[in-house]
Design an enzyme around this catalytic site. Sequence first.
Site, PDB file in Angstrom:
ATOM      1  N   ASP A 188     -16.400 -19.229 -39.843  1.00 37.72           N
ATOM      2  CA  ASP A 188     -17.157 -18.602 -40.922  1.00 37.72           C
ATOM      3  C   ASP A 188     -18.522 -19.249 -41.107  1.00 37.72           C
ATOM      4  O   ASP A 188     -19.314 -18.794 -41.932  1.00 37.72           O
ATOM      5  CB  ASP A 188     -16.367 -18.632 -42.243  1.00 37.72           C
ATOM      6  CG  ASP A 188     -15.935 -20.030 -42.630  1.00 37.72           C
ATOM      7  OD1 ASP A 188     -15.128 -20.621 -41.888  1.00 37.72           O
ATOM      8  OD2 ASP A 188     -16.390 -20.529 -43.673  1.00 37.72           O
ATOM      9  N   ARG A 244     -21.163 -13.287 -39.923  1.00 35.62           N
ATOM     10  CA  ARG A 244     -20.535 -14.443 -39.289  1.00 35.62           C
ATOM     11  C   ARG A 244     -19.449 -13.987 -38.323  1.00 35.62           C
ATOM     12  O   ARG A 244     -18.974 -12.842 -38.387  1.00 35.62           O
ATOM     13  CB  ARG A 244     -19.910 -15.338 -40.361  1.00 35.62           C
ATOM     14  CG  ARG A 244     -20.810 -15.637 -41.560  1.00 35.62           C
ATOM     15  CD  ARG A 244     -19.988 -16.039 -42.787  1.00 35.62           C
ATOM     16  NE  ARG A 244     -20.793 -16.169 -43.994  1.00 35.62           N
ATOM     17  CZ  ARG A 244     -21.229 -17.324 -44.489  1.00 35.62           C
ATOM     18  NH1 ARG A 244     -20.928 -18.451 -43.874  1.00 35.62           N
ATOM     19  NH2 ARG A 244     -21.948 -17.361 -45.584  1.00 35.62           N
TER      20      ARG A 244
END
Length: 496
Positions: free
Chosen positions: A251, A182
């Site tokens: 994220d 991520r």
Amino acid sequence: MAAISIPFDNTYARELAGFSVPWRPASVPAPRLLFLNEALAEELGLDVDALRGEAGAALFAGNAVPEGAEPVAQAYAGHQFGGFSPQLGDGRAVLLGEVIDRNGRRRDIAFKGSGRTPFSRGGDGKAAVGPMLREVLIGEAMHALGIPTTRALAVAATGEPVFREEALPGAVLTRVAASHIRVGTFQFFAARGDDERVQQLADYTIARHDPALVDVPDRYLRLLENAAERQAALIAQWMNVGFIHGVMNTDNMTLSGETIDYGPCAFVEAYDPRAVFSSIDQRGRYAFGNQPSIAQWNLARLAETLLPLIAEDPERAAEQATAVLERFPAAYQRHLLEGQRAKLGLTAGGDDDGDAQLADDWLELLRAGHVDFTLAWRRLADAAAGDEAPLRALFENAPSPDAWLARWRERCARDASGLDAAERAARMRRVNPLVIPRNHRVEEALAAASADDDLAPFESLLAALRRPYDAMPEHARDAEPAPAAVTACYRTFCGT
């Protein structure tokens, strides 16, 4: 009960020491398989027959870690609703390992809801049946729509309650992804000033997702460019089907370009760029129409982590990264218009100067008239075939589409494809879905599964969502919008 063999090859755990914590999923009292994605299991080269039985339930609940797995909880940081959290990580997830699928692609297999980890921050690490089955429905719908996405391999009931506002039946999701890298993974190490590990992660990401860049001198800048291009294409696809992610934190943005984390997501019904359904997005940061700009903002956070790698001179690095970010809106618009042209029945890749305005004016008609987004596009295909009645019924209490339809017909008439009406309508029906995960139908299915242990509504809806372009009489109700009063008060929750 024979153990299930999975041919793992775990490069993340093996090559990136310190990027995760070895961790085993929690055992549960009564594993029971609720869902198995047999087609995906076949794609991964797994033994479907073995997975259907008790051994499969034990595996997918976390009770039996297969030989060769190296389960880890991954570390990452992230901007959540604009505020930076330097340590998040897999608070209720475990990366079980990686496999090479039948097409030669490396895929992560991970658990979600498998118990506490060192990153749980006081949470119980568990998940409930409803939110995990939501991931199945939305992920499989997105896959059927041709949108890059993580996918659910299985959901197993745990036989123990999960306590939220009330006691709910617990479950573990098994998720498959191109990777779980991520933007927040890069931020975790950049925030600690650990440029060496940022470079290690970047090199690993390039080898995994952009292998053509491995020996390229400016590979870190090119990594940013490729990540931006993938996100531009992805968000354009979201916008063209009316999907609202709901929680576009850094994220929750992958470097692979897959959609990840189906928490408070939803699909717009009456078209409105300001649409927000997430209960936690009280200021509308992640409203439907904001998604392209938020993607660019998230990419800027990725760029910040890569600056020391892009160039030794900080000013030069910032200049090069900024140039990439400034090209994002044009890339997004290019992908958006390509999809809109197909939805309008026009030649893909055409260069008519008025097409963007034609699409914008269509969307404004939908917005002004509170017209259902999905059905409007679908019934435009009926109009292309010569039957305008279904489309006009949508505009019964809305501004007339007559002037716009005249422009659209004129544009179709001079389209380079030379399609006749039937061919154009058929092409439009192949890109304009009839069935999407209507929010009220999703909630009905999840409520039946959670409250009554009745999976029949879930299975019926899933069958419809896997064939989104087909008109199936037995699934006609799944294509119907919710009453306006229901949509107006609909809220989604993150499921944590």
